[in-house]
Motif scaffolding. Structure first.
Motif, PDB file in Angstrom:
ATOM      1  N   LEU A  64       2.428   1.044  -6.382  1.00  0.00           N
ATOM      2  CA  LEU A  64       1.845  -0.292  -6.479  1.00  0.00           C
ATOM      3  C   LEU A  64       2.585  -1.128  -7.518  1.00  0.00           C
ATOM      4  O   LEU A  64       2.846  -0.658  -8.628  1.00  0.00           O
ATOM      5  N   THR A  68      -1.298  -4.984  -9.648  1.00  0.00           N
ATOM      6  CA  THR A  68      -2.102  -4.760  -8.446  1.00  0.00           C
ATOM      7  C   THR A  68      -3.295  -3.883  -8.783  1.00  0.00           C
ATOM      8  O   THR A  68      -3.144  -2.835  -9.410  1.00  0.00           O
ATOM      9  N   PHE A  73      -7.245  -1.526  -3.237  1.00  0.00           N
ATOM     10  CA  PHE A  73      -6.230  -0.980  -2.333  1.00  0.00           C
ATOM     11  C   PHE A  73      -6.693   0.345  -1.736  1.00  0.00           C
ATOM     12  O   PHE A  73      -6.646   0.546  -0.512  1.00  0.00           O
ATOM     13  N   CYS A  99       3.000   0.349   2.403  1.00  0.00           N
ATOM     14  CA  CYS A  99       2.088  -0.766   2.118  1.00  0.00           C
ATOM     15  C   CYS A  99       1.906  -0.941   0.611  1.00  0.00           C
ATOM     16  O   CYS A  99       1.938  -2.056   0.093  1.00  0.00           O
ATOM     17  N   ALA A 100       1.735   0.182  -0.090  1.00  0.00           N
ATOM     18  CA  ALA A 100       1.554   0.125  -1.545  1.00  0.00           C
ATOM     19  C   ALA A 100       2.763  -0.483  -2.239  1.00  0.00           C
ATOM     20  O   ALA A 100       2.624  -1.175  -3.256  1.00  0.00           O
ATOM     21  N   GLY A 103       2.223  -4.055  -2.561  1.00  0.00           N
ATOM     22  CA  GLY A 103       0.994  -4.475  -3.222  1.00  0.00           C
ATOM     23  C   GLY A 103       0.019  -5.189  -2.318  1.00  0.00           C
ATOM     24  O   GLY A 103      -0.873  -5.889  -2.801  1.00  0.00           O
ATOM     25  N   ASN A 105      -3.163  -5.252   0.158  1.00  0.00           N
ATOM     26  CA  ASN A 105      -4.321  -4.473   0.588  1.00  0.00           C
ATOM     27  C   ASN A 105      -4.365  -4.451   2.109  1.00  0.00           C
ATOM     28  O   ASN A 105      -4.342  -5.521   2.731  1.00  0.00           O
ATOM     29  N   ASP A 107      -6.348  -4.678   4.436  1.00  0.00           N
ATOM     30  CA  ASP A 107      -7.680  -5.063   4.887  1.00  0.00           C
ATOM     31  C   ASP A 107      -7.645  -6.070   6.027  1.00  0.00           C
ATOM     32  O   ASP A 107      -8.666  -6.644   6.406  1.00  0.00           O
TER      33      ASP A 107
END
Length: 334
Positions: A64, A68, A73, A99-100, A103, A105, A107
């Motif tokens: 991350l 972040t 996350f 994805c991390a 940074g 999320n 969602d």
């Protein structure tokens, strides 16, 4: 990526878990060096996948970027796991790590973790691209929009900026969605740090269909397999807006993070490893610092040099004292 984590991903992909018999998620936040937690089978539940991923939490959090929040996350990752049941655990881990690295999320706002056949993949949304483009500071904002049939829309490239581009949504029609008409164009443009505006990228429905049919491997596979579950199927105009944003780097200066995001996105579409294209957090911070320093150096050249002090009119500077007394052999010496 640490050697133990790389070994874990490779062994998970091969389906030969090392350390079999050890309960997933036991006693540690991350896998000890040289060992790999038991890999859940594709038939196991999201809870088993979550327990397995927990063993790699330390490595995930180290990906991350600075600043972040890890809590949101990790919560977003856990919420997506039920949709990823049946995907290979190796691909889930790689998608989470990729994805991390940015940074985002997962969602659904800036990114999503989703299925691509037997694989889990990280997909940035157009909002994720907007965030990455504005992170460097060279671009202050990205404007996007959809033009509906009832809107007022004019683009005249020969006119000076900003008079060349005009989009006025029909507010009355917006209140009555049935009368607003269908989307006909998607557009994107950037405002730069110096106050300039980029050339707008404008795509029609036909442009979007051409991009989808020619360049989206995921869409082509779905058509071959008789599926209608890609984003081109479920959210066509979102993908057209994203395509418009992805064309901005042709005319707008972009950071290394944006180019990495594009490479990771393309790797997902082609079912290639994503993580090898994702930025390393420490390296990314160094690159960002170098870019900030370069912009500061360019800005300093625009500042006029300070005015030199001029001695007052009529003043005479005092003569400097000579060292070592008067010089020998003065006047008259030939």
């Amino acid at each position: 990526m640490s050697s133990s984590l790389l070994a874990a991903v490779k062994q998970a992909a091969a389906g030969t878990p090392a350390g079999a018999g050890r309960p997933a998620g036991a006693d540690a936040e991350e896998a000890p060096a040289g060992t790999v937690p038991t890999v859940p089978s594709s038939a196991e539940t999201a809870e088993a996948l979550h327990a397995w991923l927990t063993r790699f939490e330390g490595q995930i959090l180290r990906r991350l970027p600075k600043g972040t929040e890890p809590g949101p996350f990790l919560a977003a990752v856990r919420d997506r796991l039920p949709a990823l049941e049946g995907c290979s655990p190796a691909s889930i881990l790689e998608a989470v790590l990729a994805c991390a690295s940015f940074g985002f999320n997962p969602d659904g706002r800036e990114a999503v973790l989703t299925r691509e056949g037997p694989l889990a993949v990280f997909i940035p949304t157009y909002r994720g691209y907007v965030r990455a483009m504005t992170n460097s500071g060279a671009v202050t904002s990205i404007r996007t929009g959809l033009v509906y049939a009832c809107d007022e829309f004019v683009y005249e490239p020969t006119r000076p900026v900003p008079d060349d581009f005009r989009h006025v949504p029909n507010m009355d029609a917006r209140k009555r969605k049935a009368e607003r008409g269908e989307p006909v164009f998607a557009y994107a443009f950037a405002w730069l740090a110096g106050g300039d505006r980029s050339q707008p990228v404008i795509l029609s429905r036909e442009d979007g269909e051409e991009i989808r049919d020619q360049y989206s491997r995921a869409y082509q596979r779905a058509v071959t397999e008789g599926r209608e579950d890609t984003f081109w199927h479920t959210d066509f105009w979102h993908m057209v807006v994203k395509s418009a944003i992805r064309r901005l780097p042709k005319t707008v200066p972009m950071s290394a993070e944006v180019h990495a995001l594009m490479a990771v996105d393309e790797a997902a579409d082609e079912r290639r490893p994503q993580l090898e294209h994702a930025p390393d957090p420490e390296a990314a911070e160094l690159v960002a610092e170098a870019e900030r320093a370069a912009r500061a150096a360019e800005a300093s050249q625009d500042v006029p040099a300070g005015t030199l002090r001029v001695k007052g009119k009529g003043r005479r500077s005092k003569p400097k004292k000579q060292r070592g007394g008067p010089r020998r052999g003065g006047r008259g010496r030939s």
